[in-house]
Design an enzyme around this catalytic site. Structure first.
Site, PDB file in Angstrom:
ATOM      1  N   GLU A  86       0.817  -1.214   0.000  1.00 13.98           N
ATOM      2  CA  GLU A  86       0.000   0.000   0.000  1.00 13.98           C
ATOM      3  C   GLU A  86       0.854   1.270   0.000  1.00 13.98           C
ATOM      4  O   GLU A  86       0.388   2.319   0.459  1.00 13.98           O
ATOM      5  CB  GLU A  86      -0.950  -0.014   1.189  1.00 13.98           C
ATOM      6  CG  GLU A  86      -2.040  -1.076   1.066  1.00 13.98           C
ATOM      7  CD  GLU A  86      -3.088  -0.940   2.138  1.00 13.98           C
ATOM      8  OE1 GLU A  86      -4.233  -0.603   1.791  1.00 13.98           O
ATOM      9  OE2 GLU A  86      -2.775  -1.166   3.321  1.00 13.98           O
ATOM     10  N   HIS A 105      -0.681   4.618   8.385  1.00  9.18           N
ATOM     11  CA  HIS A 105      -1.764   3.703   8.023  1.00  9.18           C
ATOM     12  C   HIS A 105      -1.817   2.607   9.069  1.00  9.18           C
ATOM     13  O   HIS A 105      -0.815   1.933   9.330  1.00  9.18           O
ATOM     14  CB  HIS A 105      -1.546   3.091   6.638  1.00  9.18           C
ATOM     15  CG  HIS A 105      -2.589   2.057   6.295  1.00  9.18           C
ATOM     16  ND1 HIS A 105      -3.931   2.313   6.411  1.00  9.18           N
ATOM     17  CD2 HIS A 105      -2.474   0.769   5.875  1.00  9.18           C
ATOM     18  CE1 HIS A 105      -4.611   1.232   6.056  1.00  9.18           C
ATOM     19  NE2 HIS A 105      -3.743   0.286   5.731  1.00  9.18           N
ATOM     20  N   HIS A 107      -4.629  -0.311  11.430  1.00 13.70           N
ATOM     21  CA  HIS A 107      -5.817  -1.163  11.380  1.00 13.70           C
ATOM     22  C   HIS A 107      -6.462  -1.256  12.770  1.00 13.70           C
ATOM     23  O   HIS A 107      -6.518  -2.347  13.350  1.00 13.70           O
ATOM     24  CB  HIS A 107      -5.436  -2.563  10.906  1.00 13.70           C
ATOM     25  CG  HIS A 107      -5.020  -2.654   9.484  1.00 13.70           C
ATOM     26  ND1 HIS A 107      -5.066  -3.826   8.763  1.00 13.70           N
ATOM     27  CD2 HIS A 107      -4.554  -1.729   8.619  1.00 13.70           C
ATOM     28  CE1 HIS A 107      -4.629  -3.619   7.527  1.00 13.70           C
ATOM     29  NE2 HIS A 107      -4.307  -2.348   7.426  1.00 13.70           N
ATOM     30  N   HIS A 173     -11.302  -1.830   7.005  1.00 13.21           N
ATOM     31  CA  HIS A 173      -9.872  -1.836   6.752  1.00 13.21           C
ATOM     32  C   HIS A 173      -9.088  -1.161   7.878  1.00 13.21           C
ATOM     33  O   HIS A 173      -8.236  -1.778   8.488  1.00 13.21           O
ATOM     34  CB  HIS A 173      -9.625  -1.134   5.409  1.00 13.21           C
ATOM     35  CG  HIS A 173      -8.218  -1.169   4.922  1.00 13.21           C
ATOM     36  ND1 HIS A 173      -7.852  -0.687   3.675  1.00 13.21           N
ATOM     37  CD2 HIS A 173      -7.080  -1.596   5.491  1.00 13.21           C
ATOM     38  CE1 HIS A 173      -6.550  -0.847   3.501  1.00 13.21           C
ATOM     39  NE2 HIS A 173      -6.048  -1.380   4.587  1.00 13.21           N
TER      40      HIS A 173
END
Length: 249
Positions: A86, A105, A107, A173
Site C-alpha cells: 500500500e 496507516h 488497522h 480496513h
C-alpha cells in the site's frame, strides 16, 4: 544500513512511532506502516525485510528511503526489503497534500467496528480528549471501499474521500492519518481510535451518542503544541518502553 546515514535519526523516529502504534493496539501483527517525506521526490517508509516480525518490533533498519514510485531512494537502499503493498496510499497523500509530511496507516479494530456499526467519529467527549474532540468536530470522512490501496487509482479515490481532513476511516480496513510530523499523525490516530472505542462502549451500554454542545466546545482551550504533541508524545514513548521492548538491531 547501506546508504544515507544522515537520515538515521529520522529512521529511529519512525521506528519508534511504529512501536507506539503497536503498543496502543492500532496495528496488530504485521500490518500497518508509517512514512515521512524527505524531499519533493523521496520518503522514508517502513518496509518489510526478510525477517519481518511486525510493527511492535520495528527497528530503524526496517525504515527505507524510496521515491514516490517505490524505487530505491539511493542505490542499494532496499537491500532485500520490500516496500509496502500500500505504498500508493502514502504517496497519494504526499503527492496531493503539500501540507502533509507524515502518513500513518493502521488497522484499529475499534475504528473498523464502529464504522461497520454505522457509528461516525463524532465529538462526543469534552476535556477527556480536547485535540480528539476538535478533530472530530471538523469531521472524519469515510472511504467506503474495503480494498487494499495498492495502486494510484485507488489512492486517488481515498484522497478524494479524505479531502483536506487529517484522518480518513477506511471501511472494513482501518484508517489513514496525515500530519506535519510523525508524532502528530500517530497521536491523531490514537485519538480517533479512542473516540471509536468510547462510542462502542456508550452504545453497548444502551446509550445514545450526543455531540458536545457548542457552548462547551467554545470553552475548550487550545493547550498548544507543547502539551498536545510534545508532552503527549513523551508519554507515549515512556509508556512504550514499559510495554514493548524490541531489539534495537
Amino acid at each position: 544500513m547501506t546508504a544515507s546515514r544522515e537520515l538515521d535519526p529520522l529512521r529511529a523516529r519512525i521506528a519508534e512511532a511504529c512501536r507506539v502504534l503497536a503498543a496502543r493496539g492500532l496495528a496488530d501483527g504485521i500490518l500497518g506502516h508509517i512514512s515521512l517525506r524527505v524531499d519533493e521526490r523521496r520518503l522514508l517508509v517502513r518496509c518489510r525485510g526478510p525477517e519481518e516480525r511486525g510493527l511492535g518490533w520495528t527497528t530503524p533498519d526496517d525504515i527505507r528511503l524510496v521515491d514516490l514510485d517505490g524505487a530505491e531512494g539511493v542505490p542499494g537502499e532496499l537491500d532485500r526489503h520490500a516496500v509496502p503493498n500500500e505504498l500508493p496510499l502514502h504517496t497519494g497523500v504526499l503527492r496531493s497534500r503539500p501540507d502533509v509530511s507524515a502518513v500513518v496507516h493502521a488497522h484499529p479494530p475499534n475504528v473498523v467496528a464502529a464504522d461497520l456499526a454505522g457509528l461516525a467519529i463524532r465529538p462526543i467527549v469534552g476535556s477527556f480528549d480536547i485535540p480528539g474532540t476538535r478533530l472530530a468536530a471538523g469531521g472524519v470522512p469515510v472511504y467506503p471501499r474495503g480494498v487494499l490501496i495498492r495502486n494510484r487509482r485507488l489512492a486517488q479515490e481515498m484522497v478524494g474521500a479524505m479531502r483536506d481532513r487529517p484522518v480518513v476511516v477506511l471501511r472494513g480496513h482501518g484508517l489513514t492519518s496525515a500530519a506535519a510530523s510523525v508524532e502528530e499523525a500517530v497521536l491523531q490516530a490514537i485519538s480517533v481510535d479512542g473516540l471509536a472505542g468510547m462510542s462502542l462502549r456508550v452504545v453497548s451500554a444502551g446509550g445514545s451518542l450526543v455531540d458536545l454542545p457548542p457552548e462547551d466546545m467554545r470553552e475548550l482551550p487550545d493547550l498548544g503544541a507543547g502539551f498536545n504533541t510534545e508532552t503527549a508524545w513523551r508519554h507515549e514513548v515512556t509508556r512504550l518502553r514499559g510495554v514493548v521492548a524490541p531489539e534495537q538491531g
